[in-house]
Design a protein around this motif. Structure first.
Motif: not given
Length: 438
Positions: A311-312, A369-372, A381-387
């Protein structure tokens, strides 16, 4: 066919991908502007009626202290050493001061970019349509739902034999849950352009697209994205555009609206005026429900086909993983092997782009949250990338357009790494025999 070893790093194909992005992004259509009552920022970022702006809040050195601040309902934008940056309107800022917090107003960075630096949602849809037309055997798209204002939310599929639902691991990328984070939608356009232009030219990418199915949802929050830019001035808008019953406040924070530990732990707000308002119930926002229904629809024969997800978001240059609702490294549904796998892949991806890897709750608690949800409810297996960038001083939510190509292509190797491990993420800790045996 065995996967190609990743013992080397090839030069990225930025020029080709960027050229295709420009070719795909066709002319925009007319879009509705925000109401004339929307405040216009002055030169220092302040607004006549005290609309939202950024402040630095000092004296916050621990995640517990940051969580207590977040529990007031303010949106934490950036974590610094001993302080945080928040978005607050004049009333919220005054309330925080009444609670004893020290706030320093920050100069606006909105003038670093212009709305026209970023693709409109109409241009995004045009790019998708052009890719489908140009690569019909590789790309397809489908409408998975509508936003509150009736805008189509689109999922793009990229894979060889794209018309077939093959028994292959699937990778999902979601973009733009928060309206003002336009660089994330540019990331979707970059992936679309890179995957299409380099299929058949880049051996590694070609093999992944031959053995995986990739899904891209370019904008989860198209109404908010449009609202944030349509007036010609950035609005610092975060939420969707759904009115809240019994309140004049508009919008739900989509990334607090997911149906896993929704509202459980002080990691979201029950106040409609808050930037982190979680909505009246889990999946109450039509945008959240559309994406959740799509993900649930990828369960085939009782097995979730999507194995990995990013999730970006912007900004801060972070790679984050679950859980966000608890400080504990392990929790119900998250074993030590799970936690070790999350950390190993997250750290490996961060090594490719220079981001900082950590569990989400190391910053402060969040819930719904979407990742949880992706992990806790669906086993993905879900990650957040903070760009980019690392700070508001470098542009914050609105970095200048001339960094878009650099900062999207910067994540190419991380994306390829996720594609590599999509068949068995536990392989990264050497546990494939236990978890992924046929």
């Amino acid at each position: 066919m065995p996967l190609i070893p990743r013992g080397r790093r090839r030069a990225t194909t930025v020029a080709a991908a960027c050229s295709l992005t420009l070719a795909l992004a066709l002319g925009s259509q007319a879009i509705a502007a925000p109401p004339s009552s929307s405040p216009s920022p002055t030169a220092d970022g302040a607004t006549a009626d005290g609309a939202a702006r950024q402040y630095e809040v000092g004296g916050l050195a621990t995640r517990a202290e940051r969580t207590e601040l977040a529990r007031t309902g303010v949106a934490v934008d950036e974590v610094r050493h001993g302080s945080v940056v928040v978005t607050a309107d004049a009333a919220e800022a005054e309330r925080l001061r009444d609670l004893g917090y020290e706030l320093d107003a920050l100069p606006s960075t909105r003038q670093a970019a212009a709305p026209e630096d970023y693709a409109t949602y109409e241009e995004v849809l045009a790019a998708v349509d052009e890719a489908v037309a140009q690569y019909p055997d590789l790309v397809s798209s489908q409408v998975i739902g509508q936003s509150y204002e009736g805008t189509d939310i689109v999922a793009v599929k990229i894979s060889d034999n794209v018309a077939d639902d093959e028994d292959e691991p699937e990778v999902l990328f979601t973009h733009g849950q928060h309206a003002r984070e336009h660089l994330t939608v540019e990331m979707a356009l970059y992936l679309l352009a890179d995957f299409t232009s380099q299929y058949g030219a880049d051996a590694e990418l070609t093999e992944y697209l031959d053995t995986r199915e990739v899904w891209i949802i370019p904008s989860v929050n198209p109404d908010g994205k449009t609202y944030d830019t349509a007036s010609g001035e950035f609005q610092m808008w975060r939420k969707n555009r759904e009115p809240n019953a019994g309140s004049s406040a508009i919008g739900t924070d989509l990334n607090r609206n997911w149906a896993y530990e929704w509202g459980c732990c002080g990691g979201s707000s029950d106040s409609p005026s808050s930037e982190t308002y979680r909505g009246p119930s889990a999946e109450s926002a039509p945008e959240t429900q559309a994406v959740a229904d799509f993900v649930r629809g990828r369960v085939v024969g009782g097995e979730q086909q999507i194995t990995t997800h990013i999730d970006w978001h912007t900004y801060s240059e972070l790679v984050l993983w679950p859980y966000g609702y608890t400080y504990d490294d392990t929790a119900p549904g998250l074993t030590q092997d799970d936690a070790d796998t999350f950390a190993a892949l997250g750290t490996a991806m961060a090594e490719t782009n220079g981001y900082t890897p950590q569990q989400s709750s190391d910053l402060y608690l969040t819930d719904g949250t979407i990742d949880d949800w992706m992990w806790g409810d669906q086993g993905i297996f879900s990650y957040t990338f903070e760009m980019y960038p690392t700070s508001e001083a470098e542009g914050g939510f609105y970095p200048p357009g001339d960094v878009i190509d650099r900062e999207t292509s910067r994540n190419r190797e991380a994306v390829l790494l996720m594609l590599e491990y999509a068949d068995c993420v536990y392989r990264i800790i050497g546990a494939e025999a236990e978890y992924c045996a046929a």
